[in-house]
Design an enzyme around this catalytic site. Structure first.
Site, mmCIF file in Angstrom:
data_model
loop_
_atom_site.group_PDB
_atom_site.id
_atom_site.type_symbol
_atom_site.label_atom_id
_atom_site.label_comp_id
_atom_site.label_asym_id
_atom_site.label_seq_id
_atom_site.Cartn_x
_atom_site.Cartn_y
_atom_site.Cartn_z
ATOM 1 N N LEU A 1 -9.700 -22.242 7.245
ATOM 2 C CA LEU A 1 -10.177 -20.853 7.328
ATOM 3 C C LEU A 1 -10.879 -20.402 6.052
ATOM 4 O O LEU A 1 -10.536 -20.819 4.950
ATOM 5 C CB LEU A 1 -8.989 -19.923 7.616
ATOM 6 N N HIS B 1 -13.907 -16.397 8.970
ATOM 7 C CA HIS B 1 -12.810 -16.203 9.933
ATOM 8 C C HIS B 1 -12.094 -14.884 9.654
ATOM 9 O O HIS B 1 -11.712 -14.161 10.583
ATOM 10 C CB HIS B 1 -11.792 -17.339 9.826
ATOM 11 N N GLN C 1 -14.767 -31.392 21.695
ATOM 12 C CA GLN C 1 -16.084 -30.876 21.322
ATOM 13 C C GLN C 1 -16.763 -31.691 20.228
ATOM 14 O O GLN C 1 -17.843 -31.322 19.773
ATOM 15 C CB GLN C 1 -15.995 -29.400 20.932
ATOM 16 N N GLY D 1 -18.193 -15.715 15.512
ATOM 17 C CA GLY D 1 -19.180 -15.473 14.456
ATOM 18 C C GLY D 1 -20.583 -15.828 14.928
ATOM 19 O O GLY D 1 -20.785 -16.793 15.667
ATOM 20 N N LYS E 1 -22.813 -17.126 13.231
ATOM 21 C CA LYS E 1 -23.333 -18.366 12.656
ATOM 22 C C LYS E 1 -23.501 -19.416 13.760
ATOM 23 O O LYS E 1 -24.456 -20.160 13.781
ATOM 24 C CB LYS E 1 -22.414 -18.911 11.570
ATOM 25 N N ASP E 2 -22.523 -19.427 14.703
ATOM 26 C CA ASP E 2 -22.624 -20.353 15.837
ATOM 27 C C ASP E 2 -23.355 -19.646 16.966
ATOM 28 O O ASP E 2 -22.782 -19.312 18.007
ATOM 29 C CB ASP E 2 -21.226 -20.804 16.255
ATOM 30 N N ARG F 1 -17.005 -26.655 6.956
ATOM 31 C CA ARG F 1 -17.557 -27.926 6.468
ATOM 32 C C ARG F 1 -18.053 -27.819 5.025
ATOM 33 O O ARG F 1 -18.269 -28.846 4.385
ATOM 34 C CB ARG F 1 -18.694 -28.383 7.375
HETATM 35 O O1 PAF Z 1 -16.211 -22.127 16.476
HETATM 36 C C1 PAF Z 1 -15.179 -22.838 16.453
HETATM 37 O O2 PAF Z 1 -14.455 -22.923 15.463
HETATM 38 C C2 PAF Z 1 -14.811 -23.643 17.696
HETATM 39 O O3 PAF Z 1 -15.956 -24.104 18.338
HETATM 40 C C3 PAF Z 1 -13.911 -22.857 18.672
HETATM 41 C C4 PAF Z 1 -14.604 -21.656 19.233
HETATM 42 C C5 PAF Z 1 -12.637 -22.443 17.959
HETATM 43 C C6 PAF Z 1 -13.518 -23.770 19.849
HETATM 44 O O4 PAF Z 1 -12.843 -24.900 19.413
#
Ligand code: PAF
Length: 279
Positions: free
Chosen positions: A32, A36, A60, A146, A148-149, A186
């Site tokens: 985090l 977050h 994922q 967020g 950002k994604d 990251r």
């Molecule tokens: O954005 C993320 O951290 C992940 O893609 C999420 C939404 C927690 C799903 O695993």
């Protein structure tokens, strides 16, 4: 802060709380940072109870090494959430989320044929699997993501429509380091020199913004790519200038109401993404 690993125990507690409180949900993969925390604080501002989840979702990750490398800092994360005033954390094991392999295949039309979806095949199907599962478990009134994604937000909104879910998706602004780098779990994997050079990503995007509307889109795109690639530590994977509602590339400023520049960049083995609104 209460911590749960078992779905049945979490749901029992949430059924009590739900009687008089709205439930805000912040799904995370841990490691985090301030980004977050901004989601937690938005949830606390508008919901009675805030639930965060920590689960590094194998489904994922299209790259096994990326999954292996992904930072896992559970003890620190719990401390951060406690200090942020999060009410409940749900930190399940893999078997709890996937007692059996999730075989569902989602159809997002063209939304996942570009950008992250193109370069990380299967990524958004895995995101949709886990987020729909988490929504099913937590049954939140609002869920916080967020910007950002950027593409993930579109996919999740589309998924909630497809599954007819009543959860409201609340999108929160990108939180940046002092030098402009978008916060990401990251970032902690970057070497000192990669970290220093990574500032070029947000600088190139900010520069693109100053040129928007008066410069042809292809020129803005090419210049931003050149800017980032001029750093020996960075290599652009894609830079797309897109219609925010369809995520498809645009060639002219009058082709969409809202236009964003979205970029993915490799710094060695670490992959960073960022975006900015141009119109
Ligand atoms: O954005 C993320 O951290 C992940 O893609 C999420 C939404 C927690 C799903 O695993």
């Amino acid at each position: 802060m209460e911590k749960y690993e078992k779905i049945s125990e979490l749901q029992l507690r949430l059924s009590e709380l739900r009687k008089d409180k709205t439930i805000g949900f912040v799904p995370t993969m841990g490691a985090l940072h301030q980004g977050h925390l901004s989601l937690i604080s938005r949830s606390k501002a508008i919901c009675g109870t805030t639930v965060a989840s920590i689960f590094v979702n194998p489904a994922q990750f299209n790259d096994k090494d990326d999954y292996r490398r992904y930072p896992r800092t559970l003890d620190k994360d719990l401390e951060i959430l406690e200090n942020a005033g999060c009410d409940i954390v749900f930190a399940p094991g893999e078997k709890e989320i996937y007692p059996e392999k999730d075989k569902r295949i989602f159809d997002f039309g063209n939304l996942d044929k570009v950008m992250e979806g193109k370069f990380r095949p299967g990524h958004f199907n895995g995101v949709a699997q886990v987020v729909s599962r988490l929504f099913d478990i937590v049954n939140p009134d609002k869920a916080f993501f967020g910007q950002k994604d950027f593409q993930q937000v579109s996919i999740i909104k589309n998924m909630t429509l497809q599954l007819n879910l009543s959860v409201e998706i609340v999108v929160c602004p990108i939180i940046r380091e002092q030098d402009g780098l978008a916060m990401s779990s990251r970032n902690m994997l970057l070497s000192d020199s990669q970290r220093k050079e990574a500032v070029n990503i947000s600088q190139a995007l900010l520069h693109a913004k100053t040129q928007a509307a008066v410069t042809p889109i292809s020129e803005i795109r090419d210049e931003a790519v050149r800017w980032i690639n001029s750093s020996p530590e960075l290599r652009v994977e894609y830079m797309e200038i897109i219609d925010a509602s369809t995520l498809q590339p645009v060639a002219g400023w009058d082709e969409a109401e809202e236009i964003f520049a979205c970029v993915a960049v490799h710094a060695g083995k670490i992959r960073l993404i960022d975006n900015i609104q141009l119109k």
